[in-house]
Design a protein around this motif. Structure first.
Motif, short mmCIF file in Angstrom:
data_model
loop_
_atom_site.label_atom_id
_atom_site.label_comp_id
_atom_site.label_asym_id
_atom_site.label_seq_id
_atom_site.Cartn_x
_atom_site.Cartn_y
_atom_site.Cartn_z
N ILE A 1 19.80 35.30 32.22
CA ILE A 1 20.09 35.20 33.65
C ILE A 1 20.86 33.92 33.94
CG2 ILE A 1 19.02 34.81 35.92
CD1 ILE A 1 16.79 36.77 35.03
N ALA A 2 20.42 32.80 33.35
CA ALA A 2 21.10 31.52 33.57
C ALA A 2 22.53 31.56 33.01
CB ALA A 2 20.31 30.39 32.91
N ILE A 3 22.69 32.11 31.81
CA ILE A 3 24.02 32.18 31.20
C ILE A 3 24.96 33.04 32.03
CG2 ILE A 3 25.31 33.09 29.22
CD1 ILE A 3 22.94 32.27 27.45
N ILE B 1 29.47 33.43 35.11
CA ILE B 1 30.30 34.20 36.05
C ILE B 1 30.67 33.36 37.26
CG2 ILE B 1 30.34 36.23 37.56
CD1 ILE B 1 28.48 37.62 35.55
N SER B 2 29.75 32.52 37.73
CA SER B 2 30.03 31.67 38.89
C SER B 2 31.18 30.70 38.63
CB SER B 2 28.78 30.88 39.29
OG SER B 2 27.76 31.74 39.76
N MET B 3 31.29 30.23 37.40
CA MET B 3 32.41 29.33 37.06
C MET B 3 33.75 30.05 37.16
SD MET B 3 30.83 27.20 33.83
CE MET B 3 32.38 26.36 33.53
N TYR B 4 33.74 31.34 36.86
CA TYR B 4 34.97 32.13 36.90
C TYR B 4 35.26 32.64 38.31
CZ TYR B 4 38.22 35.98 36.05
OH TYR B 4 39.30 36.83 36.09
N ASP B 5 34.24 33.21 38.97
CA ASP B 5 34.39 33.75 40.32
C ASP B 5 33.03 33.73 41.01
OD1 ASP B 5 34.94 35.05 42.65
OD2 ASP B 5 35.58 36.94 41.75
#
Length: 234
Positions: free
Chosen positions: A103-105, A110-114
């Motif tokens: 979940i953390a990964i 994904i948050s870093m990308y979008d």
């Protein structure tokens, strides 16, 4: 699949657990952290909480509930000095710890990308709440594994079986929520077609399997190294 445990502390286990000292105090800290997350869900609901499935549409909240169960069993084992409850906690940890790592990964990756692929911008929670949902559970469970648990003996086949079952079950659950609500819990799923979503779930299952094996290896390396350093000092 099993864990190596007995009434006496395993030679590779760093600290005594179950116990009413450090182990109990640490598990109380974990339960408080998880309780804070559920408190935030209750006190600060948003539009995504509505509809069929409540907040359990989200893998994050499912993982949080399992983390709470794991630490509750651990704390009860500490209070009662119960090896049976301790065994149940360790069995839960085989699922919960790699799940929270995944979940953390996925969330932070994904948050870093979008960022809006996981949470719409207008529903973004404050940093402390965000960390309590998407980072603290993984860290707390990893500390419990490394310091307060016996080593895992899970095999790659068993890890793969567990990951496939979880990924498959959550995919079915997600599609059921979409069928009833008309929208997916994570915006990313709406951006993908069925084949692409299948690839996401397959990749998540693979990440879970790798996470399980890496955690097992990390435990072995970390605790054997500590044991060797202690022997040198003596």
């Amino acid at each position: 699949m099993s864990y190596r445990g007995s009434p006496s502390k395993h030679p590779l286990q760093r600290y005594h657990s179950p116990s009413k000292s450090f182990s109990a105090a640490f598990h109380v800290i974990g339960i408080c952290s998880f309780s804070f997350s559920f408190y935030c869900l209750y006190m600060y609901p948003n539009e995504l909480s509505l509809g069929f499935g409540w907040n359990f549409k989200f893998l994050t909240i499912i993982g949080l509930a399992l983390s709470t169960l794991t630490f509750a069993l651990a704390f009860l084992a500490d209070l009662a000095t119960s090896n049976r409850l301790f065994k149940w906690k360790n069995l839960c940890s085989l699922v919960t710890t790699p799940l929270e790592v995944v979940i953390a990964i996925l969330y932070w990756g994904i948050s870093m990308y979008d960022p809006e692929a996981v949470v719409p911008a207008h529903l973004k929670r404050p940093l402390l709440q965000d960390l309590s949902f998407h980072l603290f559970p993984a860290l707390l469970l990893m500390v419990d594994l490394l310091l307060l648990s016996p080593p895992w003996t899970i095999t790659i086949v068993e890890a793969g079986g567990i990951s496939s079952l979880i990924a498959g079950a959550y995919w079915v659950w997600t599609e059921e929520c979409y069928k009833r609500n008309g929208w997916y819990p994570y915006p990313l799923f709406a951006m993908l077609n069925t084949q692409q979503r299948a690839m996401v779930f397959a990749a998540s299952a693979l990440t879970f399997t790798i996470s399980s094996l890496c955690l097992k290896r990390l435990y072995d390396v970390f605790n054997r190294k500590v044991k060797e350093e202690v022997k040198k000092l003596l």
